[in-house]
Scaffold this active site. Structure first.
Site, PDB file in Angstrom:
ATOM      1  N   GLU A   1       0.850  -1.192   0.000  1.00 56.33           N
ATOM      2  CA  GLU A   1       0.000   0.000   0.000  1.00 56.33           C
ATOM      3  C   GLU A   1       0.885   1.240   0.000  1.00 56.33           C
ATOM      4  O   GLU A   1       1.611   1.482   0.972  1.00 56.33           O
ATOM      5  CB  GLU A   1      -0.904   0.027   1.239  1.00 56.33           C
ATOM      6  CG  GLU A   1      -1.762   1.283   1.318  1.00 56.33           C
ATOM      7  CD  GLU A   1      -2.459   1.468   2.660  1.00 56.33           C
ATOM      8  OE1 GLU A   1      -3.589   1.971   2.682  1.00 56.33           O
ATOM      9  OE2 GLU A   1      -1.854   1.107   3.699  1.00 56.33           O
TER      10      GLU A   1
ATOM     11  N   ARG B   1       1.114   4.699   0.835  1.00 58.06           N
ATOM     12  CA  ARG B   1       0.431   5.753   1.581  1.00 58.06           C
ATOM     13  C   ARG B   1       0.911   7.098   1.040  1.00 58.06           C
ATOM     14  O   ARG B   1       1.868   7.680   1.533  1.00 58.06           O
ATOM     15  CB  ARG B   1       0.728   5.595   3.065  1.00 58.06           C
ATOM     16  CG  ARG B   1      -0.131   4.556   3.777  1.00 58.06           C
ATOM     17  CD  ARG B   1      -1.566   5.032   3.969  1.00 58.06           C
ATOM     18  NE  ARG B   1      -1.572   6.269   4.722  1.00 58.06           N
ATOM     19  CZ  ARG B   1      -1.591   6.338   6.053  1.00 58.06           C
ATOM     20  NH1 ARG B   1      -1.637   5.231   6.770  1.00 58.06           N
ATOM     21  NH2 ARG B   1      -1.593   7.498   6.677  1.00 58.06           N
TER      22      ARG B   1
ATOM     23  N   HIS C   1     -12.753   5.029   8.964  1.00 59.23           N
ATOM     24  CA  HIS C   1     -11.901   4.813  10.133  1.00 59.23           C
ATOM     25  C   HIS C   1     -12.460   5.530  11.359  1.00 59.23           C
ATOM     26  O   HIS C   1     -12.845   6.698  11.279  1.00 59.23           O
ATOM     27  CB  HIS C   1     -10.481   5.324   9.871  1.00 59.23           C
ATOM     28  CG  HIS C   1      -9.783   4.614   8.752  1.00 59.23           C
ATOM     29  ND1 HIS C   1     -10.144   4.770   7.432  1.00 59.23           N
ATOM     30  CD2 HIS C   1      -8.760   3.728   8.765  1.00 59.23           C
ATOM     31  CE1 HIS C   1      -9.355   4.017   6.673  1.00 59.23           C
ATOM     32  NE2 HIS C   1      -8.515   3.377   7.454  1.00 59.23           N
TER      33      HIS C   1
ATOM     34  N   LYS D   1     -13.883  -1.474   3.688  1.00 61.23           N
ATOM     35  CA  LYS D   1     -12.896  -1.517   4.766  1.00 61.23           C
ATOM     36  C   LYS D   1     -13.415  -0.702   5.946  1.00 61.23           C
ATOM     37  O   LYS D   1     -13.694   0.490   5.805  1.00 61.23           O
ATOM     38  CB  LYS D   1     -11.551  -0.964   4.309  1.00 61.23           C
ATOM     39  CG  LYS D   1     -10.521  -0.933   5.445  1.00 61.23           C
ATOM     40  CD  LYS D   1      -9.281  -0.137   5.072  1.00 61.23           C
ATOM     41  CE  LYS D   1      -8.355   0.006   6.272  1.00 61.23           C
ATOM     42  NZ  LYS D   1      -7.233   0.934   6.011  1.00 61.23           N
TER      43      LYS D   1
ATOM     44  N   ARG E   1      -6.533  -8.574  13.810  1.00 66.23           N
ATOM     45  CA  ARG E   1      -5.563  -8.472  12.723  1.00 66.23           C
ATOM     46  C   ARG E   1      -4.995  -9.847  12.366  1.00 66.23           C
ATOM     47  O   ARG E   1      -4.687 -10.129  11.213  1.00 66.23           O
ATOM     48  CB  ARG E   1      -4.438  -7.518  13.112  1.00 66.23           C
ATOM     49  CG  ARG E   1      -4.868  -6.069  13.261  1.00 66.23           C
ATOM     50  CD  ARG E   1      -3.676  -5.210  13.632  1.00 66.23           C
ATOM     51  NE  ARG E   1      -3.975  -3.799  13.772  1.00 66.23           N
ATOM     52  CZ  ARG E   1      -4.025  -2.916  12.772  1.00 66.23           C
ATOM     53  NH1 ARG E   1      -3.818  -3.331  11.531  1.00 66.23           N
ATOM     54  NH2 ARG E   1      -4.286  -1.651  12.994  1.00 66.23           N
TER      55      ARG E   1
ATOM     56  N   GLN F   1      -0.597  -2.620  14.812  1.00 65.44           N
ATOM     57  CA  GLN F   1      -0.285  -3.347  13.575  1.00 65.44           C
ATOM     58  C   GLN F   1       0.922  -4.265  13.808  1.00 65.44           C
ATOM     59  O   GLN F   1       1.980  -3.791  14.183  1.00 65.44           O
ATOM     60  CB  GLN F   1       0.010  -2.351  12.460  1.00 65.44           C
ATOM     61  CG  GLN F   1       0.101  -2.944  11.076  1.00 65.44           C
ATOM     62  CD  GLN F   1       0.296  -1.843  10.041  1.00 65.44           C
ATOM     63  OE1 GLN F   1       1.412  -1.550   9.652  1.00 65.44           O
ATOM     64  NE2 GLN F   1      -0.795  -1.222   9.626  1.00 65.44           N
TER      65      GLN F   1
END
Length: 251
Positions: free
Chosen positions: A38, A40, A143, A170, A212, A235
């Site tokens: 990804e 960012r 989010h 998401k 996760r 994470q």
């Protein structure tokens, strides 16, 4: 579509603030076992709110495509959603339009690209439709960096995003208790079983690590992991996910 409902996808964020850093991170992510990287974009452009995606995107995207054979998720995370760039509604829409125009001009194959679109923007359905018309996977995201909403609200949020045809929903929320994590996982299972659609469920914070690691067992098609440094609280490092996978992570 870069995701599959039958396999967990491990996404590694690229957080570099120079093209050279991004290229190295992409290479390292593939070597570490990632399925998707990804970019960012906001991490690179956060201090330059008037930047042109067309200019630097045309420079960086070909380098990333050469540095890795993995699909690339392109994300401009705004400050209101926990990102590094403060932009107006109109500016955010323009940046996404520039992103799609740049990808079209570069002739990037659809199977190499996914685009993140934040759900709060009223133009999200229209932008998602254009990205899909160009052959790209679309992730529509929302989010909550404070809490995990009630179970009913979780279902409503998933359903509202999935009302946009063909997108991956998401939902990232913040765990305050272990029960928050359990409720998110159960909502994910219910929504995926009822709709047959693909979703990504993320529980942020240290308490959310279970989601996760185990989210794919409840229907979440992807999870995020770090190689160099995390992009969100809780994470895990990719090695932790791979050591706890219990299944083949290849798409």
């Amino acid at each position: 579509m870069i995701f599959s409902p039958h396999a967990r996808t491990i996404i590694v964020p690229l957080l570099g603030t120079t093209p050279a850093m991004l290229v190295q991170e992409a290479h390292d992510a593939q070597e570490a076992g990632a399925n998707v990287v990804e970019w960012r974009v906001d991490m690179l452009f956060g201090d330059h709110p008037n930047f042109s995606f067309s200019h630097l995107g045309s420079e960086i995207i070909p380098q990333l495509l050469q540095a890795t054979s993995l699909p690339i998720l392109l994300t401009i995370r705004t400050a209101k959603q926990g990102g590094e760039i403060k932009v107006s509604d109109g500016r955010y829409r323009l940046l996404l339009a520039e992103m799609l125009d740049t990808l079209l001009q570069l002739g990037v194959p659809g199977e190499r690209i996914a685009v993140d679109i934040e759900y709060w923007h009223r133009a999200a359905p229209d932008i998602a439709r254009r990205a899909q018309d160009l052959g790209f996977t679309v992730v529509v995201s929302d989010h909550n960096w404070i809490a995990t909403p009630d179970t009913e609200i979780l279902h409503i949020m998933f359903d509202d995003i999935l009302a946009i045809e063909g997108v991956v929903a998401k939902l990232a929320v913040t765990a305050q208790t272990p029960d928050d994590v359990e409720r998110l996982l159960q909502a994910t299972r219910n929504v995926t079983q009822e709709t047959g659609r693909m979703v990504i469920a993320v529980s942020m914070g240290e308490l959310g690590r279970r989601a996760r690691i185990e989210g794919w067992k409840y229907g979440s098609v992807a999870t995020f992991a770090a190689v160099s440094r995390p992009s969100a609280p809780g994470q895990p490092h990719i090695s932790e996910l791979l050591n706890n996978s219990g299944q083949d992570t290849d798409n």
